[in-house]
Design a protein around this motif. Sequence first.
Motif, mmCIF file in Angstrom:
data_model
loop_
_atom_site.group_PDB
_atom_site.id
_atom_site.type_symbol
_atom_site.label_atom_id
_atom_site.label_comp_id
_atom_site.label_asym_id
_atom_site.label_seq_id
_atom_site.Cartn_x
_atom_site.Cartn_y
_atom_site.Cartn_z
ATOM 1 N N LYS A 61 0.845 -1.191 0.000
ATOM 2 C CA LYS A 61 0.000 0.000 0.000
ATOM 3 C C LYS A 61 0.880 1.241 0.000
ATOM 4 O O LYS A 61 2.053 1.208 0.372
ATOM 5 N N GLY A 62 0.295 2.336 -0.427
ATOM 6 C CA GLY A 62 1.037 3.584 -0.467
ATOM 7 C C GLY A 62 1.330 4.025 -1.887
ATOM 8 O O GLY A 62 1.018 3.334 -2.859
ATOM 9 N N PRO A 63 1.940 5.207 -2.043
ATOM 10 C CA PRO A 63 2.244 5.739 -3.376
ATOM 11 C C PRO A 63 3.358 4.948 -4.056
ATOM 12 O O PRO A 63 4.137 4.241 -3.399
ATOM 13 N N ALA A 64 3.427 5.086 -5.362
ATOM 14 C CA ALA A 64 4.472 4.394 -6.140
ATOM 15 C C ALA A 64 5.850 4.855 -5.699
ATOM 16 O O ALA A 64 6.083 6.056 -5.525
ATOM 17 N N HIS A 65 6.749 3.894 -5.541
ATOM 18 C CA HIS A 65 8.071 4.175 -4.985
ATOM 19 C C HIS A 65 9.068 3.188 -5.591
ATOM 20 O O HIS A 65 9.015 1.994 -5.308
ATOM 21 N N VAL A 66 9.934 3.683 -6.466
ATOM 22 C CA VAL A 66 10.916 2.830 -7.138
ATOM 23 C C VAL A 66 12.213 2.828 -6.344
ATOM 24 O O VAL A 66 12.745 3.881 -5.995
ATOM 25 N N ILE A 67 12.732 1.632 -6.087
ATOM 26 C CA ILE A 67 13.945 1.480 -5.270
ATOM 27 C C ILE A 67 14.945 0.606 -6.009
ATOM 28 O O ILE A 67 14.612 -0.501 -6.447
ATOM 29 N N GLY A 68 16.172 1.092 -6.164
ATOM 30 C CA GLY A 68 17.234 0.289 -6.735
ATOM 31 C C GLY A 68 17.269 0.313 -8.249
ATOM 32 O O GLY A 68 16.750 1.229 -8.899
ATOM 33 N N LYS A 116 18.308 -5.132 -9.614
ATOM 34 C CA LYS A 116 18.459 -5.303 -8.171
ATOM 35 C C LYS A 116 17.630 -4.234 -7.482
ATOM 36 O O LYS A 116 18.132 -3.174 -7.115
ATOM 37 N N GLY A 117 16.342 -4.503 -7.360
ATOM 38 C CA GLY A 117 15.488 -3.499 -6.775
ATOM 39 C C GLY A 117 14.079 -4.002 -6.558
ATOM 40 O O GLY A 117 13.791 -5.205 -6.647
ATOM 41 N N CYS A 118 13.182 -3.078 -6.270
ATOM 42 C CA CYS A 118 11.792 -3.420 -5.985
ATOM 43 C C CYS A 118 10.936 -2.180 -6.229
ATOM 44 O O CYS A 118 11.454 -1.107 -6.527
ATOM 45 N N ILE A 119 9.630 -2.341 -6.092
ATOM 46 C CA ILE A 119 8.722 -1.207 -6.259
ATOM 47 C C ILE A 119 7.607 -1.304 -5.230
ATOM 48 O O ILE A 119 6.989 -2.359 -5.061
ATOM 49 N N GLY A 120 7.380 -0.209 -4.542
ATOM 50 C CA GLY A 120 6.229 -0.112 -3.659
ATOM 51 C C GLY A 120 5.102 0.621 -4.368
ATOM 52 O O GLY A 120 5.336 1.446 -5.243
ATOM 53 N N GLY A 121 3.883 0.284 -3.997
ATOM 54 C CA GLY A 121 2.729 0.970 -4.579
ATOM 55 C C GLY A 121 2.565 0.755 -6.063
ATOM 56 O O GLY A 121 2.104 1.662 -6.777
ATOM 57 N N ALA A 122 2.911 -0.424 -6.547
ATOM 58 C CA ALA A 122 2.776 -0.706 -7.983
ATOM 59 C C ALA A 122 1.308 -0.736 -8.393
ATOM 60 O O ALA A 122 0.408 -0.936 -7.576
ATOM 61 N N VAL A 123 1.083 -0.544 -9.689
ATOM 62 C CA VAL A 123 -0.265 -0.544 -10.271
ATOM 63 C C VAL A 123 -0.367 -1.716 -11.245
ATOM 64 O O VAL A 123 0.565 -1.998 -11.993
ATOM 65 N N GLN A 124 -1.497 -2.386 -11.231
ATOM 66 C CA GLN A 124 -1.724 -3.494 -12.156
ATOM 67 C C GLN A 124 -2.465 -2.997 -13.393
ATOM 68 O O GLN A 124 -3.454 -2.275 -13.282
ATOM 69 N N ILE A 125 -1.969 -3.403 -14.563
ATOM 70 C CA ILE A 125 -2.686 -3.051 -15.784
ATOM 71 C C ILE A 125 -3.912 -3.958 -15.911
ATOM 72 O O ILE A 125 -3.840 -5.159 -15.617
ATOM 73 N N PRO A 126 -5.067 -3.427 -16.306
ATOM 74 C CA PRO A 126 -6.230 -4.296 -16.493
ATOM 75 C C PRO A 126 -5.944 -5.402 -17.504
ATOM 76 O O PRO A 126 -5.198 -5.208 -18.463
ATOM 77 N N VAL A 127 -6.544 -6.542 -17.281
ATOM 78 C CA VAL A 127 -6.324 -7.697 -18.153
ATOM 79 C C VAL A 127 -6.717 -7.390 -19.591
ATOM 80 O O VAL A 127 -6.065 -7.842 -20.538
ATOM 81 N N ASN A 128 -7.770 -6.602 -19.766
ATOM 82 C CA ASN A 128 -8.254 -6.238 -21.098
ATOM 83 C C ASN A 128 -8.441 -4.733 -21.188
ATOM 84 O O ASN A 128 -8.886 -4.089 -20.230
ATOM 85 N N GLY A 129 -8.087 -4.178 -22.339
ATOM 86 C CA GLY A 129 -8.336 -2.780 -22.622
ATOM 87 C C GLY A 129 -8.913 -2.645 -24.008
ATOM 88 O O GLY A 129 -9.117 -3.639 -24.718
#
Length: 314
Positions: A59-66, A70-83
Amino acid sequence: MNRRCSTLLLLSLALLAAGGALAQDKGSINPRPLPPLANPNDPDLPAKELFARKLLPSKGPAHVIGSYTKGCIGGAVQIPVNGDHWQVMRLSRNRSYGHPDMIALIKRLAAKAHKDAGWPGILVGDIAQPRGGPALSGHASHQIGLDADIWLTPMPDRRLSREEREDMSAVMMVRQDRLDVDPKVFTPGHVLVLRDAAREPAVQRIFVNAAIKKALCREAKGDRAWLSKIRPWWGHDYHFHIRMRCPPGAGECEGQPSQADDEGCKPADLAYWFSDAVLHPKPPPEPPKPKPPMTLAQMPSACRAVLHAGDAKP
């Protein structure tokens, strides 16, 4: 070829050939959940075992680390399966999460592929796991939500079933002799889609097979400045790989240096990729020893907090 280049080639082929094969691996309609870890606090436990077990973003805002590898992401967003003009493939992998800027870019590219190339849309491959980090299979990169694989197979003009998304294979774009694209499947539409992706200001690199780069150099018309972002790399015969720059203000994101602004289309720029040593590499006398898997302690310290943060609402 000197010894250093030869070693790099062998290691890269071992890693990226596996990645290319895994990109074509079929998924499962009913994937089994990973079993609980006997000792999740074991300092020697590979980090990939921990990140693969996180099914939702933090949870929380998007936050790119590393970094990309060699890294991770907080607050990631999922793309809808269909657009309107995209469909996500290999749903069982749960790798359809990214930085909001990446998700927005994919949606824009899908609309442009429809408008400019006349495709029904695009097929979206791996982006990142819900919290990024190393994956159990496939990629060394795709760890911070700023990498995305787009299939070079246009989206069909219909909704794919779950079974098709797991079983369908992408189309090989490279000729059997590896020296050029297959003209039966690589079309002017592919040039336009790759051009549209490369013209996105936030895109830093796009990885393709060297034969595809060669074809783009030959067939691109008008303003060709975007070609500088197209980079030959192993394992990209069926898809192209978009890499975005670190977002503005992302102080913990470790990007890559910008590449040269030239087109990269001179014979000398491509000669290495079409050399016999690359096209027909000889097996090493002894297979290279696999690199030990990365542990959580070897990752940026802030990734521990991302890993243990509460789940975002589904």
